[in-house]
Design an enzyme around this catalytic site. Structure first.
Site, PDB file in Angstrom:
ATOM      1  CE  LYS A  35       5.918  21.257  44.982  1.00  0.00           C
ATOM      2  NZ  LYS A  35       6.911  22.137  45.575  1.00  0.00           N
ATOM      3  NE  ARG A 130      10.840  24.138  51.419  1.00  0.00           N
ATOM      4  CZ  ARG A 130       9.943  24.016  50.444  1.00  0.00           C
ATOM      5  NH1 ARG A 130       8.820  23.347  50.638  1.00  0.00           N
ATOM      6  NH2 ARG A 130      10.164  24.549  49.251  1.00  0.00           N
TER       7      ARG A 130
HETATM    8  C1  LIG Z   1       6.387  23.343  45.408  1.00  0.00           C
HETATM    9  C2  LIG Z   1       7.250  24.535  45.256  1.00  0.00           C
HETATM   10  C3  LIG Z   1       6.746  25.678  44.617  1.00  0.00           C
HETATM   11  C4  LIG Z   1       5.329  25.795  44.119  1.00  0.00           C
HETATM   12  O1  LIG Z   1       4.438  26.088  45.161  1.00  0.00           O
HETATM   13  P1  LIG Z   1       2.906  26.439  44.901  1.00  0.00           P
HETATM   14  O2  LIG Z   1       2.439  26.947  46.218  1.00  0.00           O
HETATM   15  O3  LIG Z   1       2.232  25.180  44.476  1.00  0.00           O
HETATM   16  O4  LIG Z   1       2.819  27.476  43.852  1.00  0.00           O
HETATM   17  C5  LIG Z   1       7.617  26.742  44.457  1.00  0.00           C
HETATM   18  N1  LIG Z   1       8.886  26.701  44.907  1.00  0.00           N
HETATM   19  C6  LIG Z   1       9.398  25.622  45.527  1.00  0.00           C
HETATM   20  C7  LIG Z   1      10.810  25.641  46.006  1.00  0.00           C
HETATM   21  C8  LIG Z   1       8.598  24.498  45.718  1.00  0.00           C
HETATM   22  O5  LIG Z   1       9.108  23.417  46.336  1.00  0.00           O
END
Ligand SMILES: *Cc1c(COP(=O)(O)O)cnc(C)c1O
Length: 360
Positions: A35, A130
């Site tokens: 993403k 969250r």
């Molecule tokens: C965006 C996201 C990640 C990835 O996070 P990074 O810090 O970029 O590795 C992992 N888990 C969830 C639920 C996310 O929304």
């Protein structure tokens, strides 16, 4: 022509492979989170070429785009599914992270409507506040409902997210709690859970320190593959072989002038309703560049490559650099380069005003 975001796919491929092997050696599978690069297809391909077999994204439109382009890798939806997207979910996504009994019910109905099955990982909120079940009993109850009542929804495991909203660090204590919850569920359902998902890039830290509880067997990694900055700079724990500067922003200088450092006149708020502070350092030379917060979001997370330059600020369409201390003679029409933290990478990949240029 400018601004342009140069994307070095070789570095992303390299980083994906390094992270996959680093985790693999410690019994952890990597879900590659795309993403942060808007799931741009060449970037997604670089993840796959680096040997990451499971792709993850928080947005359904990204996943639909990947599926349309023929990417058939295992797909994980990171954001709790919206009830309005459960049909697309079960038709395009293998596994989703979940925390709402109502959504799980809707997934079951969507599976029935579409003749599908769908895997779920139930999220535990261990304090970052969250997503996720905050009460352990509610999580266990939901797991039992999935296991025993929702025949088309497969309970793949449980997971957690840390270090995102509440900035809570992943530790052997909170991740140990996750494993303990998993084992309670396993006792009740009489089988082992396939996935215990221990977080994102920040969870590489306890993994590197040998403090990761053994049963954690999945991490969802985006930043460290794309930008490779957090581990070294925030957690003082760099992983050998990772390469920075996979994403570089190039923007053109449209004005070079020496001006005061403190604004003149009655001060109100800036273009974003903020009241920034200004230090009066007398007159200094600055460069104005044709790229702005509408493109990169966070000016303070740009890293000027030009020695001696630093970011003064930005408005929606302009970036202002202090270049007083630069040895080089910066002129209007010059193009300057910037390394990027995760925030600007995400914004720039999604900006239609920024050309993307891929290098193999
Ligand atoms: C965006 C996201 C990640 C990835 O996070 P990074 O810090 O970029 O590795 C992992 N888990 C969830 C639920 C996310 O929304």
């Amino acid at each position: 022509m400018y601004p342009v975001l140069e994307i070095n796919l070789k570095k992303i491929r390299n980083n994906a492979e390094i992270i996959r092997k680093f985790c693999g050696k410690r019994g952890v599978e990597v879900a590659g989170v795309v993403k942060g690069a808007e799931a741009l297809l060449p970037v997604v391909s670089a993840f796959l070429e680096g040997g990451v077999s499971c792709l993850a994204d928080s947005r359904m439109n990204h996943i639909l785009k990947m599926r349309k382009c023929g990417i058939d890798a295992e797909m994980l939806l990171l954001r709790i599914p919206m009830i309005s997207e459960v049909d697309e979910l079960v038709c395009n996504v293998d596994i989703s992270l979940n925390s709402e009994p109502r959504v799980l019910q809707e997934i079951q109905h969507a599976c029935e409507r579409n003749g599908r099955h769908h895997g779920v990982v139930l999220m535990a909120d261990l304090g970052d506040l969250r997503e996720g079940f905050f009460e352990e009993d509610e999580l266990i109850e939901a797991a039992l409902v999935v296991e025993n009542k929702l025949d088309r929804v497969r309970l793949k495991g449980i997971g957690t997210n840390l270090g995102c909203y509440g900035s809570v660090a992943p530790t052997s204590e909170n991740l140990g709690r996750l494993v303990a919850i998993a084992e309670k569920i396993e006792k009740k359902i009489g089988r082992r859970l396939e996935i215990i998902s221990g977080g994102a890039t920040s969870s590489l830290k306890p993994l590197a320190d040998g403090k990761m509880p053994e049963r954690i067997n999945q991490l969802r990694i985006g930043e460290e593959i794309l930008c490779a900055r957090d581990m070294e700079e925030y957690f003082d724990c760099g992983i050998d072989g990772l390469q920075k500067y996979a994403f570089v922003l190039k923007a053109e200088v449209v004005e070079v002038k020496t001006k005061p450092t403190h604004p003149i006149g009655d001060m109100m708020v800036n273009a974003f309703g903020e009241k920034p502070a200004f230090e009066d350092k007398g007159k200094r030379k600055r460069a104005l560049l044709a790229v702005g917060r509408g493109d990169f979001g966070q000016p303070d997370k740009l890293i000027p490559k030009l020695e001696g330059a630093f970011v003064l600020g930005a408005s929606s369409d302009h970036l202002i650099l202090d270049i007083e201390d630069c040895k080089e003679d910066v002129k209007t029409g010059d193009v300057l380069s910037f390394g990027l933290y995760y925030g600007p990478t995400l914004f720039l990949c999604g900006s239609d005003s920024v050309r993307k240029c891929f290098y193999q």
